[in-house]
Enzyme design. Structure first.
Site, short mmCIF file in Angstrom:
data_model
loop_
_atom_site.label_atom_id
_atom_site.label_comp_id
_atom_site.label_asym_id
_atom_site.label_seq_id
_atom_site.Cartn_x
_atom_site.Cartn_y
_atom_site.Cartn_z
N GLU A 107 0.86 -1.19 0.00
CA GLU A 107 0.00 0.00 0.00
C GLU A 107 0.89 1.23 0.00
OE1 GLU A 107 -2.26 2.97 0.14
OE2 GLU A 107 -3.43 1.11 0.00
N ASP B 111 -6.09 -3.85 -6.11
CA ASP B 111 -7.25 -3.17 -5.53
C ASP B 111 -6.89 -1.69 -5.41
OD1 ASP B 111 -8.92 -3.27 -2.26
OD2 ASP B 111 -9.44 -2.30 -4.16
N1 SAM Z 1 -12.07 -0.58 -3.96
C1 SAM Z 1 -11.63 0.73 -4.16
C2 SAM Z 1 -11.94 1.15 -5.57
O1 SAM Z 1 -12.21 0.28 -6.38
O2 SAM Z 1 -12.02 2.35 -5.84
C3 SAM Z 1 -10.17 0.85 -3.84
C4 SAM Z 1 -9.96 0.78 -2.44
S1 SAM Z 1 -8.35 0.82 -1.81
C5 SAM Z 1 -8.61 1.89 -0.50
C6 SAM Z 1 -7.33 1.70 -2.94
C7 SAM Z 1 -5.93 1.89 -2.41
O3 SAM Z 1 -4.97 1.95 -3.47
C8 SAM Z 1 -5.74 3.20 -1.63
O4 SAM Z 1 -5.50 2.91 -0.28
C9 SAM Z 1 -4.53 3.87 -2.30
O5 SAM Z 1 -3.68 4.52 -1.39
C10 SAM Z 1 -3.86 2.67 -2.96
N2 SAM Z 1 -2.95 2.98 -4.06
C11 SAM Z 1 -3.12 3.91 -5.04
N3 SAM Z 1 -2.05 3.93 -5.86
C12 SAM Z 1 -1.17 3.00 -5.38
C13 SAM Z 1 0.12 2.54 -5.79
N4 SAM Z 1 0.74 3.07 -6.88
N5 SAM Z 1 0.72 1.55 -5.08
C14 SAM Z 1 0.10 1.00 -3.99
N6 SAM Z 1 -1.12 1.42 -3.52
C15 SAM Z 1 -1.74 2.38 -4.23
#
Ligand code: SAM
Length: 278
Positions: A106, A155
């Protein structure tokens, strides 16, 4: 006075959700984060003004993203989750008895901390001894990883900001390298109605990297257009629509029949999936 959270889904379409209380709000250094208590969906996580997950319908999404590949893979032991900061996906992955290790990568520690405090029904499983939490950009992680994963689940937030590169050919190629011979990549690939180009681009880019690529459907009430799509890339050519094992315990949305049926696509979607991006 009523407070309403609203999110634009289409040029002339908004989703409005009545907010009972704003429980937590801050900028994490990477994203604007809020946890709100809502009238109809319980507590909800909002990132950069976009609803990410709610207590009431999160299982619709997490069960389909987790159980379709994990029940299709012959013997999933090592799983990689990219994103997923709320913890709901990891909770579902850990339900599979063959799973020995889940690595969750994350980018934003602030999301995990807020969900630990305010969304325990989603984040509670993050303390399981099989979970390895890594706070890093998922793009960088797979670029450097030696691999050996049976299933990789993406995700992510919608394409933009920190997640843009998670929809790129280079990222999917690194995921392909990081998978074992029979491995599956499954990514959330947006919706087919208001912004179909996002789904098309993601599907076609995955299809340009994996020998077998299959789109399947879920329904998530707070996400735009009711239909939500997931795309499975199969490294060894296994059919992700075939159920090879079952999920122990009760589920809200997933069953073996729902699994198989999720791959039956309506014509307005199949028409959008041709010509992989090479
Ligand atoms: N289910 C949700 C949706 O479909 O919109 C997504 C939920 S989850 C909270 C998404 C997560 O992806 C966030 O916590 C965000 O910080 C993380 N995220 C975004 N870009 C990222 C990256 N390049 N590497 C790792 N995590 C990432």
């Amino acid at each position: 006075m009523d407070i309403w959270f609203h999110e634009q889904h289409g040029p002339g379409t908004f989703l409005g959700v009545k907010v009972k209380e704003v429980l937590y709000q801050r900028h994490t250094g990477l994203q604007d984060l809020a946890i709100v208590d809502t009238e109809d969906f319980g507590r909800a996580l909002v990132l950069d003004g976009v609803l990410q997950t709610t207590e009431r319908d999160e299982a619709f999404y997490h069960e389909m993203l987790a159980h379709v590949p994990l029940c299709s893979h012959p013997h999933p032991r090592r799983v990689l989750v990219i994103g997923g900061g709320d913890g709901g996906l990891v909770r579902e992955v850990l339900r599979h008895p063959t799973v020995e290790e889940v690595t969750m990568v994350e980018i934003d520690r602030g999301v995990v901390e807020a969900c630990r405090d305010y969304l325990p029904t989603l984040s509670g499983a993050l303390d399981d001894e099989r979970v390895k939490l890594v706070f890093q950009d998922g793009i960088e992680y797979v670029r450097q990883s030696p691999g050996g994963f049976d299933v990789i689940l993406v995700d992510s937030t919608d394409p933009g900001g920190p997640s843009l590169g998670l929809f790129s050919r280079a990222f999917y190629q690194d995921c392909h390298r990081c998978l074992t011979a029979d491995g599956f990549l499954v990514a959330q690939t947006e919706e087919p109605f208001f912004r179909p180009h996002l789904m098309q681009n993601a599907y076609r880019t995955i299809a340009g990297v994996f020998p077998r690529t299959q789109l399947y459907l879920g329904m998530v009430p707070v996400y735009s257009a009711w239909y939500w799509t997931f795309t499975a890339g199969s490294k060894g050519g296994l059919d992700a629509a075939v159920v090879r094992s079952e999920v122990p315990g009760d589920t809200v949305c997933y069953t073996p029949a729902v699994h198989a049926g999720a791959f039956a696509l309506p014509p307005f979607i199949t028409g959008q999936l041709t010509d992989p991006v090479r």
